[in-house]
Motif scaffolding. Structure first.
Motif, PDB file in Angstrom:
ATOM      1  N   MET A 141       0.868  -1.177  -0.005  1.00  0.00           N
ATOM      2  CA  MET A 141       0.129   0.231   0.057  1.00  0.00           C
ATOM      3  C   MET A 141       0.748   1.287  -0.390  1.00  0.00           C
ATOM      4  N   ILE A 142       1.944   1.259   0.777  1.00  0.00           N
ATOM      5  CA  ILE A 142       2.596   2.550   0.921  1.00  0.00           C
ATOM      6  C   ILE A 142       3.975   2.474   0.583  1.00  0.00           C
ATOM      7  N   LEU A 143       4.523   3.283  -0.408  1.00  0.00           N
ATOM      8  CA  LEU A 143       5.754   3.519  -0.932  1.00  0.00           C
ATOM      9  C   LEU A 143       6.764   4.178   0.132  1.00  0.00           C
ATOM     10  N   ARG A 144       7.606   3.642   0.188  1.00  0.00           N
ATOM     11  CA  ARG A 144       8.728   4.406   1.221  1.00  0.00           C
ATOM     12  C   ARG A 144      10.102   4.675   0.464  1.00  0.00           C
ATOM     13  N   ASP A 145       9.839   5.847  -0.232  1.00  0.00           N
ATOM     14  CA  ASP A 145      11.119   6.148  -1.074  1.00  0.00           C
ATOM     15  C   ASP A 145      11.761   7.248  -0.456  1.00  0.00           C
ATOM     16  N   ASP A 191       3.287  -0.137  14.727  1.00  0.00           N
ATOM     17  CA  ASP A 191       2.065   0.053  14.902  1.00  0.00           C
ATOM     18  C   ASP A 191       1.267   0.862  13.858  1.00  0.00           C
ATOM     19  N   CYS A 192       1.821   0.914  12.709  1.00  0.00           N
ATOM     20  CA  CYS A 192       1.168   1.352  11.381  1.00  0.00           C
ATOM     21  C   CYS A 192      -0.381   0.776  11.189  1.00  0.00           C
ATOM     22  N   THR A 193      -1.407   1.726  11.217  1.00  0.00           N
ATOM     23  CA  THR A 193      -2.548   1.182  10.905  1.00  0.00           C
ATOM     24  C   THR A 193      -2.984   1.340   9.414  1.00  0.00           C
ATOM     25  N   PHE A 194      -2.027   1.793   8.594  1.00  0.00           N
ATOM     26  CA  PHE A 194      -2.300   2.030   7.058  1.00  0.00           C
ATOM     27  C   PHE A 194      -3.383   3.059   6.861  1.00  0.00           C
ATOM     28  N   CYS A 195      -3.457   4.075   7.596  1.00  0.00           N
ATOM     29  CA  CYS A 195      -4.486   4.805   7.228  1.00  0.00           C
ATOM     30  C   CYS A 195      -4.041   5.822   5.977  1.00  0.00           C
ATOM     31  N   GLY A 196      -2.815   5.954   5.786  1.00  0.00           N
ATOM     32  CA  GLY A 196      -2.441   6.861   4.455  1.00  0.00           C
ATOM     33  C   GLY A 196      -2.310   8.192   4.643  1.00  0.00           C
ATOM     34  N   LEU A 263      -8.882   8.958   7.114  1.00  0.00           N
ATOM     35  CA  LEU A 263      -9.429   7.758   6.552  1.00  0.00           C
ATOM     36  C   LEU A 263      -8.991   6.258   7.305  1.00  0.00           C
ATOM     37  N   CYS A 264      -9.619   5.532   7.310  1.00  0.00           N
ATOM     38  CA  CYS A 264      -9.081   4.139   7.993  1.00  0.00           C
ATOM     39  C   CYS A 264      -8.462   3.530   6.645  1.00  0.00           C
ATOM     40  N   VAL A 265      -7.884   2.348   7.052  1.00  0.00           N
ATOM     41  CA  VAL A 265      -7.329   1.599   5.781  1.00  0.00           C
ATOM     42  C   VAL A 265      -8.183   1.114   4.868  1.00  0.00           C
ATOM     43  N   LYS A 266      -9.443   0.816   5.396  1.00  0.00           N
ATOM     44  CA  LYS A 266     -10.552   0.425   4.432  1.00  0.00           C
ATOM     45  C   LYS A 266     -10.975   1.500   3.520  1.00  0.00           C
ATOM     46  N   GLY A 267     -10.983   2.648   3.914  1.00  0.00           N
ATOM     47  CA  GLY A 267     -11.491   3.391   3.298  1.00  0.00           C
ATOM     48  C   GLY A 267     -10.499   4.126   2.176  1.00  0.00           C
ATOM     49  N   GLN A 268      -9.089   4.164   2.728  1.00  0.00           N
ATOM     50  CA  GLN A 268      -7.948   4.535   1.862  1.00  0.00           C
ATOM     51  C   GLN A 268      -7.686   3.687   0.669  1.00  0.00           C
ATOM     52  N   PHE A 269      -7.579   2.163   1.222  1.00  0.00           N
ATOM     53  CA  PHE A 269      -7.101   1.405   0.249  1.00  0.00           C
ATOM     54  C   PHE A 269      -7.919   0.079  -0.199  1.00  0.00           C
ATOM     55  N   GLY A 270      -9.101   0.064   0.462  1.00  0.00           N
ATOM     56  CA  GLY A 270     -10.049  -1.216   0.033  1.00  0.00           C
ATOM     57  C   GLY A 270     -10.954  -0.574  -1.053  1.00  0.00           C
ATOM     58  N   TRP A 271     -10.527  -0.258  -2.147  1.00  0.00           N
ATOM     59  CA  TRP A 271     -11.446   0.033  -3.386  1.00  0.00           C
ATOM     60  C   TRP A 271     -11.289  -0.950  -4.557  1.00  0.00           C
TER      61      TRP A 271
END
Length: 354
Positions: A141-145, A191-196, A263-271
């Motif tokens: 989900m998240i790039l770390r460049d 502890d990342c929740t992938f909220c974006g 946004l939560c992880v679903k709203g941000q990435f669950g599409w």
């Protein structure tokens, strides 16, 4: 009423406002790289410096409170030279992040646009660079460049101040400065929740939406449509990104009244399920223990007979409906209406209620 004079214009202000906030209200183009409306002012990048009459040196407008009688100049020749030098320093440290690049997962490119504005290409102060990317982080989900990172700390602060996760932090100092997780691990182990939120606040593209990056080379123009996330009852506002009527990303609406950019992880990435090849395209009915395609008429008739037989045998309270958070709000409304009006009960729920 207290007033402040900015570029020759006298303007009233409220207690607690900073020079930067007042200047922006006057539509003055004061640049910044570390400022985010949602966060406490940090004053790290110093690009927002202005001339304050009576002050020996330029002051950071984002951390300097407005005071009655102040006289401020936001864009003098000296101030612009000062900002030019700051931009040259920033870009020389991480020149990669100062290139306007459409292939960055729709991430902000504030640094790149300011580099163009101040004609900074990194050649003035050539030297050591900071930040080490994490290509070994396999999260989808998240790039770390971090070759693009300028240590503005916006990602660290939004994770702490807005989400309360404290999943990422800053390690070391100087050219060894590094945005990292605890024990320099992977995001999925932190502890990342992938909220974006970190992606949305990053000004350089050091953090990006990997899923939307996959759509960059697809034909067509990006379109943005405001909507409401269906996953729960909070009602977060989202901007749905599409190409050729296909969803390629979701961004939180910064002015959303319920979420204010969160946004939560679903709203941000669950599409991605929206265009999944596994979605049903026609009704299925069970025959001889197997689901087989059927017409809508046959499916409706079977469903009606099933409901009728259950009610006749067990009563109306034997019917219970669960709506899906992946269905439109209109579908959820129809489900509850069907149960309450059709069977006279309140036996209805939603899998994503908040």
């Amino acid at each position: 009423m207290s007033t402040i004079t900015i570029d020759g214009q006298s303007v009233p202000f409220e207690d607690g406002e900073t020079i930067y906030e007042v200047s922006r209200r006057l539509e003055r183009d004061v640049p910044t790289l570390c400022y985010d409306d949602r966060l406490e002012a940090f004053g790290a990048c110093r690009l927002c410096v202005v001339e304050l009459e009576g002050a020996r040196n330029p002051v950071a407008s984002c951390t300097t409170m407005a005071a009655d009688g102040m006289v401020v100049r936001t864009a003098t020749e000296a101030i612009e030279r000062h900002r030019k030098t700051l931009m040259d320093l920033v870009v020389s440290e991480n020149p990669k992040g100062a290139r306007i690049d459409p292939l960055r997962g729709l991430a902000s490119q504030e640094l790149a646009h300011l580099a163009v504005r101040y004609e900074s290409d990194g050649s003035r102060f050539v030297g050591k660079q900071s930040g080490t990317s994490r290509p070994d982080d396999t999260n989808p989900m998240i790039l770390r460049d971090y070759d693009n990172c300028i240590s503005c700390y916006r990602c660290v602060r939004v994770c702490a101040e807005r989400e309360g996760d404290y999943a990422i932090s800053v390690a070391n100092r100087g050219f060894e400065t590094q945005i990292t997780t605890e024990f320099a691990g992977l995001l999925e182990d932190s502890d990342c929740t992938f909220c974006g939120q970190c992606v949305q606040t990053c000004p350089t593209g050091a953090l990006g939406d990997l899923r939307s990056m996959e759509a960059q080379d697809q034909p067509g123009e990006f379109e943005k449509t405001r909507s409401i996330c269906p996953y729960c009852g909070v009602g977060c506002s989202v901007d749905i990104l599409t190409k050729n009527e296909k969803i390629v990303g979701v961004q939180p609406a910064m002015d959303g009244p319920a979420n204010l950019g969160a946004l939560c992880v679903k709203g941000q990435f669950g599409w991605d399920w929206v265009d999944s090849d596994e979605r049903l395209t026609q009704p299925l009915v069970r025959k001889d223990g197997k689901l087989v395609p059927a017409s809508w008429e046959e499916a409706w008739e079977r469903a009606a007979k099933g409901f009728k037989s259950v009610v006749e045998k067990h009563g109306r309270h034997a019917v219970y409906a669960v709506a899906s958070g992946r269905a439109p709000h209109e579908s959820a409304y129809s489900v509850q209406k069907f149960v309450r009006y059709g069977f006279g009960t309140n036996y209805v729920d939603n899998c994503s209620r908040a």
